[in-house]
Design a protein around this motif. Structure first.
Motif, PDB file in Angstrom:
ATOM      1  N   SER A 172      19.014 -43.396 -33.066  1.00 57.15           N
ATOM      2  CA  SER A 172      17.579 -43.672 -32.912  1.00 57.15           C
ATOM      3  C   SER A 172      17.395 -45.088 -32.387  1.00 57.15           C
ATOM      4  O   SER A 172      16.552 -45.342 -31.540  1.00 57.15           O
ATOM      5  N   SER A 173      18.187 -46.004 -32.894  1.00 57.11           N
ATOM      6  CA  SER A 173      18.323 -47.347 -32.318  1.00 57.11           C
ATOM      7  C   SER A 173      19.645 -47.879 -32.830  1.00 57.11           C
ATOM      8  O   SER A 173      20.082 -47.489 -33.910  1.00 57.11           O
ATOM      9  N   PRO A 174      20.320 -48.750 -32.071  1.00 63.15           N
ATOM     10  CA  PRO A 174      21.587 -49.279 -32.567  1.00 63.15           C
ATOM     11  C   PRO A 174      21.360 -50.286 -33.683  1.00 63.15           C
ATOM     12  O   PRO A 174      20.249 -50.785 -33.857  1.00 63.15           O
ATOM     13  N   GLY A 175      22.409 -50.558 -34.456  1.00 64.44           N
ATOM     14  CA  GLY A 175      22.307 -51.639 -35.438  1.00 64.44           C
ATOM     15  C   GLY A 175      22.381 -51.185 -36.874  1.00 64.44           C
ATOM     16  O   GLY A 175      22.945 -50.133 -37.192  1.00 64.44           O
ATOM     17  N   LEU A 176      21.799 -51.969 -37.750  1.00 65.60           N
ATOM     18  CA  LEU A 176      22.010 -51.838 -39.188  1.00 65.60           C
ATOM     19  C   LEU A 176      21.191 -50.733 -39.829  1.00 65.60           C
ATOM     20  O   LEU A 176      21.401 -50.389 -40.986  1.00 65.60           O
ATOM     21  N   SER A 177      20.204 -50.213 -39.108  1.00 66.65           N
ATOM     22  CA  SER A 177      19.299 -49.212 -39.667  1.00 66.65           C
ATOM     23  C   SER A 177      19.392 -47.923 -38.858  1.00 66.65           C
ATOM     24  O   SER A 177      19.344 -47.952 -37.637  1.00 66.65           O
ATOM     25  N   ASN A 232      17.067 -23.030 -47.641  1.00 65.68           N
ATOM     26  CA  ASN A 232      18.215 -23.795 -48.104  1.00 65.68           C
ATOM     27  C   ASN A 232      18.462 -25.030 -47.237  1.00 65.68           C
ATOM     28  O   ASN A 232      19.399 -25.784 -47.462  1.00 65.68           O
ATOM     29  N   ASN A 233      17.626 -25.174 -46.210  1.00 67.21           N
ATOM     30  CA  ASN A 233      17.833 -26.268 -45.280  1.00 67.21           C
ATOM     31  C   ASN A 233      17.352 -27.571 -45.905  1.00 67.21           C
ATOM     32  O   ASN A 233      16.180 -27.710 -46.223  1.00 67.21           O
ATOM     33  N   PRO A 234      18.228 -28.538 -46.084  1.00 69.30           N
ATOM     34  CA  PRO A 234      17.822 -29.736 -46.811  1.00 69.30           C
ATOM     35  C   PRO A 234      17.101 -30.739 -45.920  1.00 69.30           C
ATOM     36  O   PRO A 234      17.219 -30.691 -44.706  1.00 69.30           O
ATOM     37  N   VAL A 235      16.367 -31.596 -46.531  1.00 68.05           N
ATOM     38  CA  VAL A 235      15.721 -32.689 -45.813  1.00 68.05           C
ATOM     39  C   VAL A 235      16.659 -33.899 -45.847  1.00 68.05           C
ATOM     40  O   VAL A 235      16.929 -34.445 -46.912  1.00 68.05           O
ATOM     41  N   LEU A 236      17.153 -34.255 -44.694  1.00 73.39           N
ATOM     42  CA  LEU A 236      18.050 -35.408 -44.602  1.00 73.39           C
ATOM     43  C   LEU A 236      17.311 -36.622 -44.067  1.00 73.39           C
ATOM     44  O   LEU A 236      17.872 -37.705 -43.983  1.00 73.39           O
ATOM     45  N   SER A 237      16.043 -36.421 -43.705  1.00 74.51           N
ATOM     46  CA  SER A 237      15.315 -37.479 -43.007  1.00 74.51           C
ATOM     47  C   SER A 237      15.135 -38.699 -43.893  1.00 74.51           C
ATOM     48  O   SER A 237      15.094 -38.607 -45.119  1.00 74.51           O
ATOM     49  N   GLY A 238      15.031 -39.842 -43.230  1.00 77.62           N
ATOM     50  CA  GLY A 238      14.860 -41.092 -43.952  1.00 77.62           C
ATOM     51  C   GLY A 238      15.458 -42.232 -43.171  1.00 77.62           C
ATOM     52  O   GLY A 238      16.007 -42.038 -42.085  1.00 77.62           O
ATOM     53  N   THR A 239      15.326 -43.409 -43.736  1.00 83.43           N
ATOM     54  CA  THR A 239      15.904 -44.616 -43.133  1.00 83.43           C
ATOM     55  C   THR A 239      17.106 -45.036 -43.961  1.00 83.43           C
ATOM     56  O   THR A 239      17.019 -45.175 -45.175  1.00 83.43           O
ATOM     57  N   TYR A 240      18.215 -45.200 -43.299  1.00 84.55           N
ATOM     58  CA  TYR A 240      19.471 -45.549 -43.949  1.00 84.55           C
ATOM     59  C   TYR A 240      19.881 -46.951 -43.502  1.00 84.55           C
ATOM     60  O   TYR A 240      19.970 -47.212 -42.304  1.00 84.55           O
ATOM     61  N   ILE A 241      20.154 -47.830 -44.471  1.00 88.61           N
ATOM     62  CA  ILE A 241      20.454 -49.232 -44.180  1.00 88.61           C
ATOM     63  C   ILE A 241      21.913 -49.543 -44.526  1.00 88.61           C
ATOM     64  O   ILE A 241      22.416 -49.153 -45.583  1.00 88.61           O
ATOM     65  N   GLN A 242      22.543 -50.302 -43.652  1.00 90.61           N
ATOM     66  CA  GLN A 242      23.983 -50.539 -43.722  1.00 90.61           C
ATOM     67  C   GLN A 242      24.430 -51.302 -44.967  1.00 90.61           C
ATOM     68  O   GLN A 242      23.811 -52.282 -45.368  1.00 90.61           O
TER      69      GLN A 242
END
Lengths: 186, 218
Positions: free
Chosen positions: B112-117, A34-44
């Motif tokens: 992991s690093s500061p900033g927008l990502s 049930n452990n989800p994969v949260l990994s990834g790159t998140y952009i502001q």
């Protein structure tokens, strides 16, 4: 020999079990599958420190850019725009006018353009309670009236009284004294 | 005529730039009304004064009818940023990511690093505190682990302001606020993430600078 193999087998199994329990079993009794994969790159996309700052002081065409500028770069990038918009909005800063903090338009907008909330770890946390200033933001703080007073109220909070208080002083539901503090939804 | 239109257009734009749609509600075109639109941010001392509470609100002006259908976007991370060295660069983050009816909260931890990502690796979830997202009309679901408490779900919007009258003033239709004013946000809800952490985990003493971000998974 047979015994040795048996013992090795047990040992191997035991090691395997230890390895499994260390790596795979998440907390709070949740199963591994049930452990989800949260990994990834998140952009502001959006950001906020003090209330109403982007919405009041950033011009329409720059709002997305402001939301994607890190706070350490916001002052250099936006202080000039903040000052121009403050002077256009409020006559209280004309001719060297100050706010109740003794700040002129340049000084005030230099503080505001870096949009972070200052928070004290040592006691009262409030936007402004008459004594403490910018030590956090509590749910009941009347932040809009504080900001209107600083924008329009002049040196002693008395200038432009019709503009410096919206006369809405509290929330429409009482807050909770315990976590999660916010009132249940309507 | 063309010039007048241009002047009028510019005038309206200039005014729109000064209208503030509440604390940060619906503040910018790229996020307006979407699941990553932050409406408000609070940071205050907890009921246990050894703790600090962070609140992020999203998706403002939800009517009660709209609230029952409101959800967190599984692609949107809510990230509380904490600078405890005075340079306005985050030293610690608290990251909340919704997945399958639960909100997973990671940190406080160095980013992991500061900033927008922001990058989460596969092990990020291992130390997360997770909580069932509270349904509309249900009692608040709360999880606590390692003295960190988390909540996620719909709440009354704690923001209050006579925004309607402010708009009239900015539009030139009124010369001031009414007394008493009228709370434009009365009776509306937001989607909230509330996290309470020991102060010892975010600097212990002194002044910190904090802000909240929404970030979309690529």
């Amino acid at each position: 020999m047979k015994n040795l193999k048996l013992v090795s087998g047990y040992l191997f199994s035991a090691l395997l079990l230890i390895a499994c329990s260390k790596n795979d079993v998440p907390g709070n009794g949740e199963g591994v599958y049930n452990n989800p994969v949260l990994s990834g790159t998140y952009i502001q996309e959006d950001q906020m420190g003090r209330p109403a700052v982007n919405t009041v002081f950033v011009s329409s065409s720059s709002k997305d850019e402001f939301n994607r500028t890190t706070p350490d770069n916001q002052g250099n990038a936006f202080q000039g725009m903040f000052e121009a918009n403050l002077l256009a909005l409020s006559p209280a800063y004309a001719n060297g006018g100050l706010n109740a903090l003794g700040m002129d338009a340049t000084t005030f907008t230099t503080v505001l353009a870096t949009d972070v909330l200052n928070v004290s770890l040592d006691g009262t946390t409030t936007f402004y309670d008459g004594t403490n200033l910018l030590t956090g933001r509590a749910l009941a703080d009347d932040v809009i009236t504080v900001e209107l007073l600083l924008i329009f109220g002049g040196e002693d909070f008395t200038e432009y009284p019709a503009l410096s208080n919206d006369h809405v002083d509290e929330n429409d539901k009482p807050f909770l004294t315990s976590f999660p503090y916010l009132a249940s939804p309507w | 005529m063309k010039n007048l239109k241009q002047i009028l257009g510019i005038g309206i734009l200039a005014v729109a730039g000064l209208i503030f749609v509440a604390a940060d509600h619906i503040d910018a075109p790229a996020v307006q009304g979407g699941a990553s639109d932050i409406t408000d941010f609070y940071a205050f001392q907890g009921e246990n004064t050894d703790n600090m509470v962070f609140v992020a609100n999203l998706q403002g002006l939800l009517s009660p009818a709209a609230t029952s259908a409101a959800t967190f976007d599984e692609h949107v991370m809510i990230e509380f940023n904490i600078d405890n060295t005075g340079d306005n660069i985050e030293d610690l983050v608290i990251q909340a990511v919704p997945r399958q009816g639960k909100m997973y909260v990671i940190g406080p931890v160095a980013p992991s690093s500061p900033g927008l990502s922001s990058v989460l690796d596969v092990n990020s979830v291992n130390d997360a505190v997770f909580v069932d997202i509270t349904g509309y009309g249900s009692e608040a679901r709360i999880s606590t682990k390692n003295n960190i408490s988390v909540f996620a779900g719909p709440r009354d919007d704690p923001f209050f302001m006579d925004f309607a009258q402010y708009s009239e003033i900015i539009a030139g239709n009124a010369s001031g606020f009414n007394n008493p004013g009228s709370d434009t946000f009365a009776g509306t809800n937001v989607m909230s993430v509330v996290v309470e952490v020991p102060k010892a985990l975010i600097g212990g003493t002194g002044t910190i600078n904090v802000w909240v971000e929404s970030k979309r998974r690529q």
